[in-house]
Design a protein around this motif. Structure first.
Motif, PDB file in Angstrom:
ATOM      1  N   LYS A   1      -3.673  -3.387  11.461  1.00  0.00           N
ATOM      2  CA  LYS A   1      -3.368  -3.697  10.063  1.00  0.00           C
ATOM      3  C   LYS A   1      -1.948  -3.319   9.696  1.00  0.00           C
ATOM      4  N   CYS A   2      -1.501  -2.151  10.175  1.00  0.00           N
ATOM      5  CA  CYS A   2      -0.160  -1.702   9.786  1.00  0.00           C
ATOM      6  C   CYS A   2       0.911  -2.650  10.339  1.00  0.00           C
TER       7      CYS A   2
ATOM      8  N   LEU B   1      -4.720   8.624   5.457  1.00  0.00           N
ATOM      9  CA  LEU B   1      -3.546   9.296   6.011  1.00  0.00           C
ATOM     10  C   LEU B   1      -2.935   8.475   7.152  1.00  0.00           C
ATOM     11  N   ASP B   2      -3.798   8.026   8.063  1.00  0.00           N
ATOM     12  CA  ASP B   2      -3.325   7.194   9.179  1.00  0.00           C
ATOM     13  C   ASP B   2      -2.643   5.931   8.660  1.00  0.00           C
ATOM     14  N   ALA B   3      -3.291   5.303   7.665  1.00  0.00           N
ATOM     15  CA  ALA B   3      -2.764   4.035   7.153  1.00  0.00           C
ATOM     16  C   ALA B   3      -1.376   4.245   6.555  1.00  0.00           C
TER      17      ALA B   3
ATOM     18  N   LEU C   1       0.811  -1.222   0.000  1.00  0.00           N
ATOM     19  CA  LEU C   1       0.000   0.000   0.000  1.00  0.00           C
ATOM     20  C   LEU C   1       0.848   1.278   0.000  1.00  0.00           C
ATOM     21  N   LEU C   2       2.102   1.170   0.394  1.00  0.00           N
ATOM     22  CA  LEU C   2       2.961   2.363   0.429  1.00  0.00           C
ATOM     23  C   LEU C   2       3.502   2.720  -0.959  1.00  0.00           C
TER      24      LEU C   2
ATOM     25  N   PRO D   1       0.890   3.922  21.417  1.00  0.00           N
ATOM     26  CA  PRO D   1       0.082   4.931  20.720  1.00  0.00           C
ATOM     27  C   PRO D   1      -0.822   4.248  19.702  1.00  0.00           C
ATOM     28  N   SER D   2      -1.956   4.862  19.446  1.00  0.00           N
ATOM     29  CA  SER D   2      -2.933   4.211  18.559  1.00  0.00           C
ATOM     30  C   SER D   2      -2.332   3.908  17.188  1.00  0.00           C
ATOM     31  N   LEU D   3      -2.533   2.678  16.736  1.00  0.00           N
ATOM     32  CA  LEU D   3      -2.041   2.309  15.406  1.00  0.00           C
ATOM     33  C   LEU D   3      -3.211   1.999  14.472  1.00  0.00           C
ATOM     34  N   ASN D   4      -4.375   2.518  14.845  1.00  0.00           N
ATOM     35  CA  ASN D   4      -5.550   2.332  13.997  1.00  0.00           C
ATOM     36  C   ASN D   4      -5.410   3.080  12.696  1.00  0.00           C
ATOM     37  N   SER D   5      -5.828   2.446  11.615  1.00  0.00           N
ATOM     38  CA  SER D   5      -5.770   3.129  10.318  1.00  0.00           C
ATOM     39  C   SER D   5      -7.165   3.623   9.981  1.00  0.00           C
TER      40      SER D   5
END
Ligand code: ADP
Length: 566
Positions: free
Chosen positions: A151-152, A452-454, A122-123, A444-448
């Protein structure tokens, strides 16, 4: 027969290459036996040529590497990348991907490999191919502490060929491991929490420890707002509140909570009790605003070692906006969408706009990347480099204050290489562009929750896992590892070490520690090394509670012009 030759050719690629050999073109496409033999000759000839040249310049090269602070390393990786044959990434036509994988080879230690974490798809970008060589593929495992994995994190593991395991064959344990698990960790296993992480990860602990240092360095540590633990400081706070100017505000928070839960603003009239579950903090009432909205910065900080201390700050991060325009009217002090910038609070606001890469909308969204933020500051004529320098200063001083706590809680000396930690620092910028530390988050939150977060979090996790250097074990490497012993050292010995006697004066452990620090500098990705950094190591020495042998050793190395031949 054919198979043997091919494997031989692979071996030829893994010959120890000194750093100067990084310009070596590695051919991994081998289509026939004769071609592969040609390739072996080509590769070996080239290696010998480069090696001879590099022996002369080795000293010079090492000097270069350690002087590579972040910007320098970036330059090296992009420039040198151009010299690497891109065919290294193309699948071999004769050997399937199942048998071989690319691993990161230390330019200092020929038999030490660490696991390469290619960027997840995805990157849409490739990690630097520098120092990657092929090794026979091995099964790689991570273990999770039962929680729903992000997911990350999963994508990063998957891209590197990891599988989940519930046995003890893991290389990385993700989550809070039990004491028993920590005690039994082998030297090559790692876990993403220091046993002492809560000594800074809880709001009350952070204040207790930072306020101690603040007493020694009141100006230098003035970046944390004055805080009162209601259990101990209630009466003192009430006296202060009585004498404060009429419109003064404070913010009351639970000592151990997150996501804005239980937080509210208080003024001179608000009712307060000596409730041990809460603390009160000076309210920074003059925040820097963008489009009239308050915001704070989420800064990602990685500690890979506490002895010696190694601290990295990620170059990108998040900017989280409040969703109602800023106001200090007393009728507005209860409005959480004005005063709190938490994502979990503001996502409930009807004004919240997710950042989903629609560039036209960027400036209106409720979450930005640091890149977007820096651009906005630049447009306003603000020197963002200076601002981020002062943020780095806050981060590093906090980590130095936390260092003895992270160390004291370490279970044994034997496990000094088993831990790393990604902290999320919450930083508020005031209208004078002074950064204030609000809190340090463990996990720290790793929610996507948005594109942008993802993007940011996937690259962050992949870079972090690449940087920490999970060992890719060959039998030889393992033998070297178990031979190692740990020594108590006399810090005064360091002064007598110099370029000429360095090899005689240090032992294997010292050497490993130095090499690990140097190797990490070559796997930075988007991380910037804050410590040890040649540019500031002398300046920050004063803030350490105790001098430590390995911090001092690295400092001496810089002092001597990074000239020791490692
Ligand atoms: P939590 O762990 O619940 O997120 P924080 O300490 O991060 O608690 O505070 C939540 C929000 O409250 C921050 O994101 C910030 O917007 C605001 N805030 C916290 N402390 C202060 C302060 N001292 N001054 C101004 N705003 C603050």
């Amino acid at each position: 027969m054919q198979k043997r030759v091919q494997i031989q050719s692979r071996k030829a690629q893994t010959v120890y290459l000194p750093l100067a050999a990084s310009s070596l073109t590695i051919h991994s496409r081998i289509t026939s036996q004769s071609q592969s033999q040609n390739n072996i000759v080509k590769v070996v000839q080239k290696q010998l040529k480069v090696r001879n040249r590099s022996l002369k310049t080795r000293n010079q090269m090492q000097k270069e590497i350690l002087s590579q602070t972040d910007s320098c390393t970036q330059k090296v990786s992009t420039e040198r990348n151009l010299e690497i044959d891109s065919s290294i990434m193309e699948p071999s036509t004769t050997i399937t991907n199942k048998q071989f994988q690319l691993v990161w080879q230390s330019p200092y230690r020929p038999h030490i490999y660490t696991i390469n974490f290619p960027y997840p798809a995805l990157l849409q970008q490739q990690r630097s191919q520098q120092f990657l060589v092929e090794q026979i593929k091995k099964p790689l495992f991570y273990k999770l502490q039962g929680q729903v994995p992000f997911k990350c994190v999963l994508n990063s593991f998957e891209a590197a060929g990891f599988e989940r395991s519930d046995d003890d064959n893991w290389l990385l344990y993700w989550g809070l491991a039990s004491k028993e698990t920590l005690n039994e960790m082998k030297r090559y296993q790692k876990t993403n929490h220091f046993p002492g992480c809560w000594s800074v990860g809880r709001k009350d602990n952070l204040w207790i420890h930072l306020s101690k240092v603040k007493r020694r360095f009141p100006t230098e540590y003035s970046f944390i707002p004055n805080t009162y633990l209601l259990q101990y400081d209630f009466e003192r706070f009430e006296r202060i509140r009585e004498c404060a100017p009429k419109k003064t505000l404070w913010i009351k928070k639970p000592v151990a909570s997150a996501r804005g839960n239980g937080i509210k603003l208080i003024n001179k009239k608000s009712k307060l009790t000596a409730d041990k579950r809460y603390l009160v903090m000076d309210y920074i009432s003059n925040p820097h605003l963008i489009n009239n909205f308050k915001y704070d910065l989420r800064v990602y900080v990685l500690i890979t070692s506490t002895d010696p201390l190694r601290v990295y700050m990620y170059k990108d991060g998040l900017v989280r906006f409040a969703t109602q325009e800023y106001s200090l009217k007393s009728s507005d002090i209860k409005k959480r969408f004005i005063h709190l910038t938490n994502f979990s609070v503001n996502k409930q606001s009807p004004n919240f706009i997710a950042n989903n890469q629609d560039i036209g909308k960027q400036l209106k969204t409720s979450k930005w990347s640091h890149k977007e933020y820096k651009q906005q500051l630049m447009d306003q004529g603000i020197n963002h480099k200076l601002l981020f320098k002062s943020i780095q200063d806050v981060v590093l001083k906090t980590c130095i204050a936390a260092e003895p706590l992270l160390l004291e809680n370490r279970i044994t000396q034997e496990h000094k290489n088993n831990y790393f930690e990604l902290f999320g620092f919450d930083i508020l910028i005031d209208e004078k562009l002074k950064p204030w530390l609000l809190e340090v988050n463990v996990s720290p939150s790793l929610n996507s929750s948005s594109e942008l977060d993802a993007q940011i979090k996937t690259q962050l996790i992949s870079d972090m896992l690449h940087l920490i250097g999970l060992e890719y074990h060959t039998k030889k490497a393992f033998r070297i590892q178990i031979k190692k012993k740990l020594y108590e050292r006399n810090i005064n010995d360091i002064q007598s070490i110099n370029t000429r006697n360095f090899r005689q004066k240090v032992n294997q452990e010292d050497l490993d520690v130095m090499i690990q620090s140097l190797e990490e500098q070559l796997r930075l990705g988007q991380f910037k090394c804050l410590y040890p950094n040649k540019k500031n190591i002398f300046e920050y020495e004063q803030y350490f509670e105790y001098p430590r042998f390995h911090n001092k050793l690295i400092q001496k190395y810089f002092e001597d012009g990074s000239n020791w031949v490692i």
